[in-house]
Design an enzyme around this catalytic site. Sequence first.
Site, PDB file in Angstrom:
ATOM      1  N   ASP A  94       1.294  -0.918   0.000  1.00  0.00           N
ATOM      2  CA  ASP A  94       0.055  -0.314   0.214  1.00  0.00           C
ATOM      3  C   ASP A  94       0.801   0.675   0.159  1.00  0.00           C
ATOM      4  O   ASP A  94       2.202   1.551   0.978  1.00  0.00           O
ATOM      5  CB  ASP A  94      -0.671   0.366   1.174  1.00  0.00           C
ATOM      6  CG  ASP A  94      -2.061  -1.404   1.414  1.00  0.00           C
ATOM      7  OD1 ASP A  94      -1.828  -2.180   0.552  1.00  0.00           O
ATOM      8  OD2 ASP A  94      -3.043  -1.126   1.761  1.00  0.00           O
ATOM      9  N   LYS A 156      -7.158   2.917  -2.627  1.00  0.00           N
ATOM     10  CA  LYS A 156      -7.557   3.220  -1.342  1.00  0.00           C
ATOM     11  C   LYS A 156      -7.836   5.102  -1.021  1.00  0.00           C
ATOM     12  O   LYS A 156      -7.089   5.459  -1.380  1.00  0.00           O
ATOM     13  CB  LYS A 156      -6.154   2.402  -0.290  1.00  0.00           C
ATOM     14  CG  LYS A 156      -6.408   2.132   1.037  1.00  0.00           C
ATOM     15  CD  LYS A 156      -5.189   2.301   1.823  1.00  0.00           C
ATOM     16  CE  LYS A 156      -5.015   2.087   2.807  1.00  0.00           C
ATOM     17  NZ  LYS A 156      -3.602   1.505   4.122  1.00  0.00           N
ATOM     18  N   LYS A 185      -9.892   0.116  -1.587  1.00  0.00           N
ATOM     19  CA  LYS A 185      -9.693   0.363  -0.135  1.00  0.00           C
ATOM     20  C   LYS A 185     -10.558   1.046   0.402  1.00  0.00           C
ATOM     21  O   LYS A 185     -10.052   2.184   0.411  1.00  0.00           O
ATOM     22  CB  LYS A 185      -8.776  -0.521  -0.324  1.00  0.00           C
ATOM     23  CG  LYS A 185      -8.370  -0.835   1.525  1.00  0.00           C
ATOM     24  CD  LYS A 185      -7.458  -0.988   1.465  1.00  0.00           C
ATOM     25  CE  LYS A 185      -6.458  -1.655   2.771  1.00  0.00           C
ATOM     26  NZ  LYS A 185      -5.129  -1.374   3.348  1.00  0.00           N
TER      27      LYS A 185
END
Length: 217
Positions: A94, A156, A185
């Site tokens: 990430d 995300k 996400k």
Amino acid sequence: MSRYSREEILSRVDHTLLKPEATWPQVKALCDEAMEYHTASVCINTCYVRQAAAYLAGRVPVCCVVGFPLGAMDTASKCFEAKTAVANGADEVDMVINIGRLKNGEYDAVREDIAAVKQAIGDKVLKVIIETCLLTDEEKEKMCDLVVEAGADFIKTSTGFSTAGATFHDIELFARCVRGRCKIKAAGGISTVEDMEKFLDLGADRLGTSRAVKLLK
């Protein structure tokens, strides 16, 4: 009655511990919970990737954060961190975008930053944190395209370290703008089971939270 079983929600959770003061016993406990409750992954800082990967031995994927939490380091540094994490056993990365470059309108630079990290990690999953709380809706919409164009797997919302976390509005915006071209996400400040269910309803494929196991067990 919930539409989602406890197991279904947990299977979408990146079980997270990113506090700078996190100790190995705490990370190990996180791994134990992830194995017991079959979460999607454990999400940790890169210094613990090797230990966690050895401890989990493939039973739960290891996710880690790169260029975290600011995203403002140069691309080569992000790539080195990401590549090292994968060499140490990370399955998912990430990364945080360069928010200042986005604000400057340097869209090519933002796209190339993401694409370079994706290239560095090969077939591993890349999630791109855009830190929605610092962006306008126009910037968020632009990022939906840039994330897809760069070849990342997920967009995300948040690091959980800035001024706010995931909102329903942002997940709705993502779902509308990515149109299935990448996954979504929601992360940051998710504190109730109801919120988790609503994020899933709105189109989130993955939830980043440190609280899910405690709330659902």
